[in-house]
Motif scaffolding. Structure first.
Motif, PDB file in Angstrom:
ATOM      1  N   PRO A 114       0.834  -1.216   0.000  1.00 16.03           N
ATOM      2  CA  PRO A 114       0.000   0.000   0.000  1.00 16.03           C
ATOM      3  C   PRO A 114       0.868   1.264   0.000  1.00 16.03           C
ATOM      4  O   PRO A 114       1.991   1.271   0.516  1.00 16.03           O
ATOM      5  N   GLU A 115       0.328   2.307  -0.584  1.00 12.74           N
ATOM      6  CA  GLU A 115       0.971   3.619  -0.564  1.00 12.74           C
ATOM      7  C   GLU A 115       0.019   4.617   0.087  1.00 12.74           C
ATOM      8  O   GLU A 115      -1.188   4.592  -0.164  1.00 12.74           O
ATOM      9  N   ASN A 116       0.560   5.493   0.919  1.00 10.62           N
ATOM     10  CA  ASN A 116      -0.222   6.534   1.589  1.00 10.62           C
ATOM     11  C   ASN A 116      -1.403   5.958   2.373  1.00 10.62           C
ATOM     12  O   ASN A 116      -2.486   6.545   2.433  1.00 10.62           O
ATOM     13  N   ARG A 117      -1.179   4.765   2.952  1.00  9.49           N
ATOM     14  CA  ARG A 117      -2.186   4.096   3.774  1.00  9.49           C
ATOM     15  C   ARG A 117      -3.526   3.959   3.049  1.00  9.49           C
ATOM     16  O   ARG A 117      -4.602   4.170   3.615  1.00  9.49           O
ATOM     17  N   THR A 118      -3.428   3.581   1.785  1.00 14.94           N
ATOM     18  CA  THR A 118      -4.618   3.349   0.957  1.00 14.94           C
ATOM     19  C   THR A 118      -4.493   1.980   0.331  1.00 14.94           C
ATOM     20  O   THR A 118      -3.437   1.629  -0.219  1.00 14.94           O
ATOM     21  N   ALA A 119      -5.559   1.211   0.393  1.00  9.63           N
ATOM     22  CA  ALA A 119      -5.550  -0.118  -0.204  1.00  9.63           C
ATOM     23  C   ALA A 119      -5.391  -0.003  -1.714  1.00  9.63           C
ATOM     24  O   ALA A 119      -6.141   0.737  -2.362  1.00  9.63           O
ATOM     25  N   PRO A 120      -4.427  -0.687  -2.300  1.00 10.52           N
ATOM     26  CA  PRO A 120      -4.228  -0.596  -3.754  1.00 10.52           C
ATOM     27  C   PRO A 120      -5.357  -1.277  -4.516  1.00 10.52           C
ATOM     28  O   PRO A 120      -6.058  -2.139  -3.991  1.00 10.52           O
ATOM     29  N   ASP A 121      -5.531  -0.872  -5.748  1.00  9.30           N
ATOM     30  CA  ASP A 121      -6.548  -1.468  -6.612  1.00  9.30           C
ATOM     31  C   ASP A 121      -5.891  -1.789  -7.961  1.00  9.30           C
ATOM     32  O   ASP A 121      -5.467  -0.872  -8.669  1.00  9.30           O
ATOM     33  N   PRO A 122      -5.731  -3.078  -8.293  1.00 13.32           N
ATOM     34  CA  PRO A 122      -6.239  -4.252  -7.570  1.00 13.32           C
ATOM     35  C   PRO A 122      -5.469  -4.506  -6.278  1.00 13.32           C
ATOM     36  O   PRO A 122      -4.326  -4.062  -6.122  1.00 13.32           O
ATOM     37  N   ALA A 123      -6.118  -5.232  -5.390  1.00 12.23           N
ATOM     38  CA  ALA A 123      -5.524  -5.473  -4.079  1.00 12.23           C
ATOM     39  C   ALA A 123      -4.359  -6.446  -4.138  1.00 12.23           C
ATOM     40  O   ALA A 123      -3.428  -6.367  -3.335  1.00 12.23           O
ATOM     41  N   CYS A 124      -4.411  -7.383  -5.100  1.00 12.20           N
ATOM     42  CA  CYS A 124      -3.375  -8.403  -5.168  1.00 12.20           C
ATOM     43  C   CYS A 124      -3.271  -8.926  -6.583  1.00 12.20           C
ATOM     44  O   CYS A 124      -4.118  -8.639  -7.443  1.00 12.20           O
ATOM     45  N   GLY A 125      -2.245  -9.696  -6.839  1.00 12.83           N
ATOM     46  CA  GLY A 125      -2.069 -10.321  -8.141  1.00 12.83           C
ATOM     47  C   GLY A 125      -1.361 -11.650  -7.983  1.00 12.83           C
ATOM     48  O   GLY A 125      -0.631 -11.868  -7.012  1.00 12.83           O
ATOM     49  N   ARG A 126      -1.573 -12.556  -8.921  1.00 12.04           N
ATOM     50  CA  ARG A 126      -0.975 -13.890  -8.847  1.00 12.04           C
ATOM     51  C   ARG A 126       0.486 -13.824  -9.246  1.00 12.04           C
ATOM     52  O   ARG A 126       0.856 -13.187 -10.239  1.00 12.04           O
ATOM     53  N   ALA A 127       1.327 -14.501  -8.488  1.00 10.14           N
ATOM     54  CA  ALA A 127       2.751 -14.534  -8.776  1.00 10.14           C
ATOM     55  C   ALA A 127       3.031 -15.317 -10.051  1.00 10.14           C
ATOM     56  O   ALA A 127       2.326 -16.269 -10.390  1.00 10.14           O
ATOM     57  N   MET A 128       4.068 -14.920 -10.777  1.00  2.63           N
ATOM     58  CA  MET A 128       4.463 -15.623 -12.002  1.00  2.63           C
ATOM     59  C   MET A 128       5.042 -16.997 -11.684  1.00  2.63           C
ATOM     60  O   MET A 128       4.936 -17.928 -12.484  1.00  2.63           O
ATOM     61  N   SER A 129       5.686 -17.107 -10.527  1.00  4.72           N
ATOM     62  CA  SER A 129       6.293 -18.374 -10.129  1.00  4.72           C
ATOM     63  C   SER A 129       6.395 -18.409  -8.618  1.00  4.72           C
ATOM     64  O   SER A 129       6.138 -17.419  -7.931  1.00  4.72           O
ATOM     65  N   MET A 130       6.793 -19.546  -8.097  1.00  4.80           N
ATOM     66  CA  MET A 130       6.942 -19.706  -6.650  1.00  4.80           C
ATOM     67  C   MET A 130       8.323 -19.265  -6.165  1.00  4.80           C
ATOM     68  O   MET A 130       8.604 -19.301  -4.970  1.00  4.80           O
ATOM     69  N   GLU A 131       9.185 -18.829  -7.059  1.00  2.00           N
ATOM     70  CA  GLU A 131      10.537 -18.427  -6.684  1.00  2.00           C
ATOM     71  C   GLU A 131      10.545 -17.117  -5.892  1.00  2.00           C
ATOM     72  O   GLU A 131       9.719 -16.223  -6.143  1.00  2.00           O
ATOM     73  N   PRO A 132      11.472 -16.976  -4.934  1.00  2.00           N
ATOM     74  CA  PRO A 132      11.638 -15.704  -4.214  1.00  2.00           C
ATOM     75  C   PRO A 132      12.189 -14.613  -5.127  1.00  2.00           C
ATOM     76  O   PRO A 132      12.697 -14.881  -6.216  1.00  2.00           O
ATOM     77  N   CYS A 133      12.091 -13.404  -4.656  1.00  2.00           N
ATOM     78  CA  CYS A 133      12.589 -12.242  -5.390  1.00  2.00           C
ATOM     79  C   CYS A 133      13.963 -11.836  -4.849  1.00  2.00           C
ATOM     80  O   CYS A 133      14.181 -11.814  -3.638  1.00  2.00           O
TER      81      CYS A 133
END
Length: 565
Positions: free
Chosen positions: A509-528
């Motif tokens: 989140p930025e500026n204490r506001t819920a982002p839109d969209p709230a979430c997204g599916r990861a491309m893979s299970m690998e860490p960043c």
């Protein structure tokens, strides 16, 4: 009646009439006696045969329907039912059991199972992984274990290499064993990811990995290699310098490059590699092939890092072909290495299994939600709660509630049960979810149970029990069917990698506001990899390393990070 009553001899056989008054002579009763005796004998024989036939029929039906499941006959099948999944149809042949138990050959045999229950029990608590280790990786791990046994602490080879630390001018670059020492540093999630990275580097360069035990490494993890410890001995000569190692250390490779004191003709006994997130351009030269040639000659490397730097190893020309053979499915590096290296000790494993069996095992579906908040101040924050609700309901992970429903609403007799496992330093998010699903029915009729193992309030990196609970929660999250994680969180990265799960990522989140969209599916299970280099070693110029090869891209949750896909 006295005792003599029982001692009287029986009277001669006689039978009275129905009225009981006219006894028949014994000569007339003999044919009747023989007929009665024959009938009784025939009846007993028939009954015995009927019982035997019934028993044989029952056994025939059992073995006919379950010829490959001897455990069912012995009463063991029920013991294999965990987390609502029926394992009774799983083949119980030795080959199948060994393959599941050893994760397709990933794990070595020969350990005392009781000393580390998690090593072979963890597959019982997760769905079988669709990702199988390559035969080349399995062979490489067995070869590494042989090397580790030959060169590990206490061996003659180790003692010989140790002497080189005191013989700076007489270094044998062709020594039998070379080492990379991982320094315990940063939070638990960072430590797990960085240790997996250093181990992969050890595999690629035929070095022996030795682990600084720090405050709690020996209390958290079992030994992963047979017959030889991976822990750095407490009397290692450089150990008292670990806390002070930084970019300005005299043996820091980046510092030496910066000050132009690297002499390709001079042999060095050891180097310090500073690969922490704050490292500079000269430190990042570690990821260049030419620099690897020099570094490869040094028998002792000491590494301090809080990064999962695996993606950048794929960009080193000298390593990429080997990595392709080790991991044909490129986005499985941490999934395989994590399950190979990190087995919780019995104390931590007890935390995992007791909680799982008490709260999760009977659910039809398990949802994991990992909440990591970077905002300053006391939570819970409403915008984070809104984001969690928006994500889980939009992605159909959790049902919406009916706030207008009448109390007379029809209740499903056998509703689907979803268990929600929340991990967070703050208890507010799980309490809000719990209240919502208690106060209102779901539109789908599903029953939702919300559980949170701990709520520590704040991160306590140096506290053993805190880290034990953290490791247990990572493992519990990895046992869920669907996972929601927080952006930038290495805690979530570990859970998704161990479980082989592609999570839904809650965007930062930025500026204490819920982002839109709230979430997204990861491309893979690998860490960043949060702090990758952006440098072309050949051109000696800056470059976008997220666009060099198709399997190394920028992360979903951190635009400048790199991950394998």
């Amino acid at each position: 009646m006295d005792q003599n009553t029982y001692r009287r001899k029986p009277s001669p056989i006689s039978t009275t009439t129905a009225g009981g008054s006219n006894p028949r002579p014994s000569s007339e009763l003999l044919p009747m006696k023989l007929l009665s005796f024959g009938t009784m004998k025939l009846t007993r024989t028939f009954t015995t045969c009927l019982i035997l036939f019934s028993v044989l029929l029952a056994f025939s039906m059992i073995f006919h329907h379950h010829p490959s499941d001897p455990n069912r006959v012995m009463g063991f099948a029920e013991a294999r039912v965990l987390d609502g999944r029926d394992y009774s149809n799983v083949s119980t042949t030795n080959d199948s059991n060994d393959s599941d138990k050893l994760l397709g050959g990933l794990l070595a045999t020969g350990f005392d199972e009781s000393s580390c229950l998690s090593r072979y029990q963890s597959p019982l608590y997760r769905k079988p992984s669709p990702y199988k280790p390559s035969p080349y990786l399995v062979s490489k791990l067995r070869s590494y274990e042989t090397l580790h046994k030959r060169c590990g602490p206490g061996t003659d080879s180790y003692k010989k290499a140790l002497n080189q630390l005191h013989q700076e001018d007489h270094i044998d670059n062709d020594g039998e064993c070379k080492y990379v020492v991982w320094v315990s540093f940063s939070g638990l999630g960072n430590r797990i990811l960085s240790l997996a990275s250093v181990f992969l580097y050890a595999l690629l360069t035929d070095r022996v990995l030795l682990v600084d035990r720090g405050k709690d490494m020996a209390d958290l993890f079992c030994e992963p290699f047979p017959d030889m410890s991976w822990l750095l001995p407490l009397d290692f000569p450089l150990r008292d310098q670990f806390d002070g190692l930084n970019q300005e250390s005299s043996r820091c490779y980046g510092h030496m490059l910066k000050n132009q004191v690297v002499d390709n003709e001079k042999a060095l006994s050891h180097l310090y590699l500073h690969l922490v997130h704050d490292y500079g351009d000269h430190d990042k030269m570690f990821f260049c092939q030419g620099d690897q040639t020099f570094i490869g000659k040094v028998p002792w490397l000491v590494v301090k890092t809080d990064n999962y730097f695996v993606p950048s190893l794929w960009l080193i020309p000298g390593f990429d072909e080997e990595l392709d053979k080790l991991f044909p499915e490129k986005a499985t590096v941490f999934h395989h290495l994590g399950r190979y290296l990190f087995h919780p000790t019995n104390q931590v494993w007890g935390l995992v299994t007791r909680y799982y069996e008490a709260y999760l095992s009977q659910a039809d579906e398990k949802i994991g939600i990992q909440v990591r908040v970077f905002d300053v101040g006391a939570g819970p924050f409403q915008h984070v709660m809104d984001q969690i609700s928006s994500c889980t309901q939009k992605e159909k992970l959790l049902p919406e509630v009916d706030t207008l429903v009448e109390s007379s609403r029809r209740v499903e007799r056998t509703p689907k049960h979803k268990a929600v496992l929340v991990t967070s330093l703050n208890s507010g998010y799980s309490e809000n979810l719990k209240s919502m699903y208690w106060e209102y029915p779901t539109l789908t009729g599903e029953v939702i149970g919300v559980h949170q193992p701990s709520q520590e309030g704040y991160q306590q990196t140096e506290k053993k029990m805190h880290n034990g609970k953290a490791l247990a929660e990572m493992y519990l999250l990895s046992m869920t069917d669907s996972l929601v994680t927080s952006a930038w969180s290495t805690f979530g990265y570990v859970a998704q990698g161990l479980g082989g799960l592609k999570p839904w990522i809650l965007y930062k989140p930025e500026n204490r506001t819920a982002p839109d969209p709230a979430c997204g599916r990861a491309m893979s299970m690998e860490p960043c990899f949060h702090a990758p280099p952006f440098y072309d070693c050949k051109a000696k110029a800056g470059i976008d390393t997220g666009k060099l090869v198709p399997h190394v891209r920028h992360c979903e949750d951190m635009s400048w990070g790199l991950k394998l896909v």
